[in-house]
Motif scaffolding. Structure first.
Motif, PDB file in Angstrom:
ATOM      1  N   CYS A 122       1.104  -1.512  -0.341  1.00 30.98           N
ATOM      2  CA  CYS A 122      -0.065  -0.327  -0.052  1.00 30.98           C
ATOM      3  C   CYS A 122       1.147   1.054  -0.224  1.00 30.98           C
ATOM      4  N   ILE A 123       0.131   2.576  -0.435  1.00 28.88           N
ATOM      5  CA  ILE A 123       1.160   3.784  -0.168  1.00 28.88           C
ATOM      6  C   ILE A 123       0.336   4.708   1.679  1.00 28.88           C
ATOM      7  N   VAL A 124       1.298   4.697   1.777  1.00 31.01           N
ATOM      8  CA  VAL A 124       0.516   5.570   2.796  1.00 31.01           C
ATOM      9  C   VAL A 124       1.191   7.277   2.879  1.00 31.01           C
ATOM     10  N   ASN A 125       0.874   8.019   3.986  1.00 31.41           N
ATOM     11  CA  ASN A 125       0.887   9.237   3.400  1.00 31.41           C
ATOM     12  C   ASN A 125       1.465   9.612   5.291  1.00 31.41           C
ATOM     13  N   ALA A 126       2.654  10.266   5.502  1.00 36.67           N
ATOM     14  CA  ALA A 126       2.614  10.664   6.888  1.00 36.67           C
ATOM     15  C   ALA A 126       4.579  11.104   7.017  1.00 36.67           C
ATOM     16  N   THR A 127       4.299  12.232   8.124  1.00 39.51           N
ATOM     17  CA  THR A 127       5.432  13.119   8.252  1.00 39.51           C
ATOM     18  C   THR A 127       6.810  12.936   8.291  1.00 39.51           C
ATOM     19  N   LEU A 128       6.630  11.686   8.710  1.00 41.26           N
ATOM     20  CA  LEU A 128       8.138  10.573   8.988  1.00 41.26           C
ATOM     21  C   LEU A 128       8.192   9.196   8.300  1.00 41.26           C
ATOM     22  N   CYS A 129       8.898   8.376   8.035  1.00 39.43           N
ATOM     23  CA  CYS A 129       8.550   7.228   7.671  1.00 39.43           C
ATOM     24  C   CYS A 129       8.745   6.481   8.588  1.00 39.43           C
ATOM     25  N   PRO A 130       7.075   5.919   8.537  1.00 41.52           N
ATOM     26  CA  PRO A 130       6.682   5.058   9.810  1.00 41.52           C
ATOM     27  C   PRO A 130       6.887   3.946  10.933  1.00 41.52           C
ATOM     28  N   CYS A 131       9.026   3.814  10.958  1.00 41.56           N
ATOM     29  CA  CYS A 131       8.632   2.647  11.474  1.00 41.56           C
ATOM     30  C   CYS A 131      10.344   2.838  12.205  1.00 41.56           C
ATOM     31  N   ILE A 132      10.057   2.386  12.978  1.00 38.40           N
ATOM     32  CA  ILE A 132      11.456   2.352  14.217  1.00 38.40           C
ATOM     33  C   ILE A 132      12.308   0.902  13.679  1.00 38.40           C
ATOM     34  N   GLY A 133      13.386   1.431  13.557  1.00 38.25           N
ATOM     35  CA  GLY A 133      14.663  -0.047  13.475  1.00 38.25           C
ATOM     36  C   GLY A 133      15.348   0.327  15.416  1.00 38.25           C
ATOM     37  N   LEU A 134      15.335  -1.387  15.890  1.00 33.28           N
ATOM     38  CA  LEU A 134      15.138  -1.438  16.845  1.00 33.28           C
ATOM     39  C   LEU A 134      16.998  -2.882  16.747  1.00 33.28           C
ATOM     40  N   SER A 135      17.627  -2.672  17.414  1.00 28.53           N
ATOM     41  CA  SER A 135      18.617  -3.547  17.854  1.00 28.53           C
ATOM     42  C   SER A 135      18.291  -4.077  18.991  1.00 28.53           C
ATOM     43  N   THR A 136      17.833  -5.843  18.562  1.00 30.14           N
ATOM     44  CA  THR A 136      17.758  -6.256  20.157  1.00 30.14           C
ATOM     45  C   THR A 136      18.105  -6.903  20.654  1.00 30.14           C
ATOM     46  N   ARG A 137      19.923  -6.582  21.047  1.00 31.47           N
ATOM     47  CA  ARG A 137      21.228  -7.498  21.666  1.00 31.47           C
ATOM     48  C   ARG A 137      20.027  -6.889  23.313  1.00 31.47           C
ATOM     49  N   GLU A 138      21.353  -7.909  24.606  1.00 33.48           N
ATOM     50  CA  GLU A 138      20.847  -8.476  25.644  1.00 33.48           C
ATOM     51  C   GLU A 138      20.887  -6.857  26.352  1.00 33.48           C
ATOM     52  N   GLU A 139      19.850  -6.182  26.457  1.00 33.80           N
ATOM     53  CA  GLU A 139      19.421  -5.323  27.504  1.00 33.80           C
ATOM     54  C   GLU A 139      18.273  -6.093  28.304  1.00 33.80           C
ATOM     55  N   GLN A 140      18.361  -4.400  29.757  1.00 31.62           N
ATOM     56  CA  GLN A 140      17.316  -5.721  31.087  1.00 31.62           C
ATOM     57  C   GLN A 140      16.230  -5.759  30.167  1.00 31.62           C
ATOM     58  N   VAL A 141      15.216  -6.379  32.071  1.00 30.04           N
ATOM     59  CA  VAL A 141      13.552  -6.241  31.109  1.00 30.04           C
ATOM     60  C   VAL A 141      12.360  -4.995  31.519  1.00 30.04           C
ATOM     61  N   GLN A 142      13.460  -4.422  32.177  1.00 26.85           N
ATOM     62  CA  GLN A 142      13.276  -3.047  33.122  1.00 26.85           C
ATOM     63  C   GLN A 142      13.513  -2.247  31.498  1.00 26.85           C
ATOM     64  N   LYS A 143      14.723  -2.216  31.046  1.00 28.82           N
ATOM     65  CA  LYS A 143      14.699  -0.894  29.650  1.00 28.82           C
ATOM     66  C   LYS A 143      13.508  -1.197  28.998  1.00 28.82           C
ATOM     67  N   ARG A 144      13.910  -2.710  28.650  1.00 28.52           N
ATOM     68  CA  ARG A 144      12.788  -3.044  27.387  1.00 28.52           C
ATOM     69  C   ARG A 144      11.437  -2.328  27.540  1.00 28.52           C
ATOM     70  N   SER A 145      10.818  -2.321  29.283  1.00 27.45           N
ATOM     71  CA  SER A 145       9.494  -2.455  28.806  1.00 27.45           C
ATOM     72  C   SER A 145       9.734  -1.164  29.181  1.00 27.45           C
ATOM     73  N   LEU A 146      10.452  -0.112  29.597  1.00 24.60           N
ATOM     74  CA  LEU A 146      10.323   1.393  28.983  1.00 24.60           C
ATOM     75  C   LEU A 146      10.462   1.347  27.949  1.00 24.60           C
ATOM     76  N   LEU A 147      10.955   0.713  27.501  1.00 23.75           N
ATOM     77  CA  LEU A 147      11.308   1.253  25.381  1.00 23.75           C
ATOM     78  C   LEU A 147      10.044   1.331  24.942  1.00 23.75           C
ATOM     79  N   LEU A 148       9.221   0.428  24.899  1.00 22.24           N
ATOM     80  CA  LEU A 148       8.359  -0.751  24.540  1.00 22.24           C
ATOM     81  C   LEU A 148       7.252   0.477  24.981  1.00 22.24           C
ATOM     82  N   GLN A 149       7.254   1.026  26.285  1.00 19.16           N
ATOM     83  CA  GLN A 149       6.508   1.676  26.592  1.00 19.16           C
ATOM     84  C   GLN A 149       6.475   3.442  26.134  1.00 19.16           C
ATOM     85  N   LYS A 150       7.476   3.431  25.779  1.00 20.95           N
ATOM     86  CA  LYS A 150       7.494   4.726  24.338  1.00 20.95           C
ATOM     87  C   LYS A 150       7.511   4.656  23.883  1.00 20.95           C
ATOM     88  N   ILE A 151       8.076   3.404  22.716  1.00 16.09           N
ATOM     89  CA  ILE A 151       7.081   3.592  21.260  1.00 16.09           C
ATOM     90  C   ILE A 151       5.800   3.434  21.406  1.00 16.09           C
TER      91      ILE A 151
END
Ligand SMILES: [Zn+2]
Length: 382
Positions: A307-336
């Motif tokens: 499909c074609i979308v209209n968006a002010t920014l590229c509508p995706c987030i690139g995430l590295s999934t290397r080792e991080e603590q549960v707490q950090k990941r939880s916060l990151l996901l909450q922010k997203i």
């Protein structure tokens, strides 16, 4: 460690005495009581075209493999619950490995298909601890410590990969905590508590893995019916699945990709590489020439892979999934989740489901004999 001293330490003497009494009332000397209980859960789920997941220690499977074969023919999944019923945290890594191997070879020798092992625990604060009598409260708190419970959020309520292994969280309170430690036995009340957990999991879009021991399946039938009815009546569908289905889906989903190419100013070509079961979601953007459906919150569900979308920014987030603590990941996901930028992403669950619900149960013992044999089995192996 001795099972009796372990039970007293983790459950308290009052709860241990109660537990002993319930052994005599809930198990029989034949398999019939447990068979009835297992079939009760299977029948209740069958009304929703779903099936449960049971876990069993290998030595108990060896004694009752015909019963378990009968259960797995009803579409129920059977998973490994150790070689004997012991606490893996008290074992060295080498012993954990050896006992797991022993369990696997016993499952194989009885021709029992298996995929999963039992997993970590989460906490839902739906019980007001201040309202509990001190003796009950301490029993409940001992359970939480025993399970090393984590706080629930959108991250901890999702499966996650540990290497090739998919870990699926389990939610408490389970039937044992409610019945034996909190002494909440009223089916309506138990059903209400489980429904509250379901609502919380639904809000976070996670998975609710309920642990319902077969020994309490019959007294919990009404509560289970209430939970299933509640889940079935959420605004968006809830996926009723066995843990092996969830693990398989999580692997399938991990291979999905989004290819987004700029076409013009604020105009993007989207190509989703995914299976037909994928739930493609979008927010804060407009989709050209494609129907979209309202989904949860401000999210919309897309049905086409291109499909074609209209968006002010590229509508995706690139995430590295290397080792991080549960707490950090939880916060990151909450922010997203709270971002108000344009976003295209794959939902956690297949076919537009908002959350998942797995009904599981540990068959720790089938008969009274099994319950007492545990003491010898555990002491002999360690
Ligand atoms: Zn168990």
């Amino acid at each position: 460690m001795n099972l009796i001293s372990f039970s007293i330490r983790t459950k308290g003497i009052h709860n241990f005495a109660r537990r002993l009494w319930t052994v005599f009332t809930r198990f029989g000397i034949t398999e019939s009581r447990t068979r009835r209980a297992l079939l009760s859960t299977i029948e209740t789920l069958c009304q929703y075209d779903a099936a449960p997941t049971f876990f069993i220690p290998a030595v108990v499977l060896r004694r009752h493999h015909k019963l378990l074969a009968e259960i797995s023919r009803c579409d129920a999944e059977i998973g490994i619950h150790g070689y004997v019923h012991n606490d893996y945290r008290s074992l060295s890594e080498a012993k954990q490995f050896k006992q797991t191997e022993q369990a696997i070879s016993l499952f194989r020798s009885t021709n029992t298909p298996y995929q999963g092992f039992r997993n970590p625990y989460l906490i839902h604060d739906v019980i007001d601890l201040d309202l509990l009598a001190p003796v009950i409260r301490s029993g409940y708190e001992k359970s939480l410590a025993l399970f090393q419970a984590l706080t629930c959020n959108a991250y901890t309520l999702r499966p996650h990969f540990e290497g090739p292994l998919v870990r699926i969280p389990t939610s408490i309170p389970d039937d044992e905590m409610l019945f034996d430690r909190l002494r909440i036995t009223e089916p309506e009340e138990v059903g209400d508590i489980w429904s509250k957990v379901m609502q919380r999991v639904y809000d976070f879009g996670g998975v609710y893995t309920l642990n319902l021991h077969p020994e309490r399946a019959v007294p919990c039938k009404q509560a289970l019916t209430k939970l299933l009815y509640y889940a079935d009546n959420r605004p968006l569908p809830v996926w009723l699945a066995r843990l092996q289905d969830i693990a398989q889906w999580w692997k399938e989903r991990s291979r999905f990709r989004l290819v987004i190419t700029p076409l013009a100013f604020e105009r993007w070509q989207v190509h989703a590489i995914c299976s037909p079961r994928a739930t493609l979601l979008a927010r804060n953007l407009t989709v050209e020439n494609q129907p979209v459906n309202a989904w949860h919150g401000n999210n919309k569900r897309l049905h086409a892979c291109d499909c074609i979308v209209n968006a002010t920014l590229c509508p995706c987030i690139g995430l590295s999934t290397r080792e991080e603590q549960v707490q950090k990941r939880s916060l990151l996901l909450q922010k997203i989740e709270q971002l108000d930028a344009p976003l295209l992403y794959f939902g956690c669950w297949p076919d537009g489901n908002r959350a998942a619900l797995a009904i599981t149960g540990d068959i720790d013992s089938v008969t009274i004999q099994d319950f007492f044999l545990r003491i010898f089995e555990v002491s002999q192996i360690t």
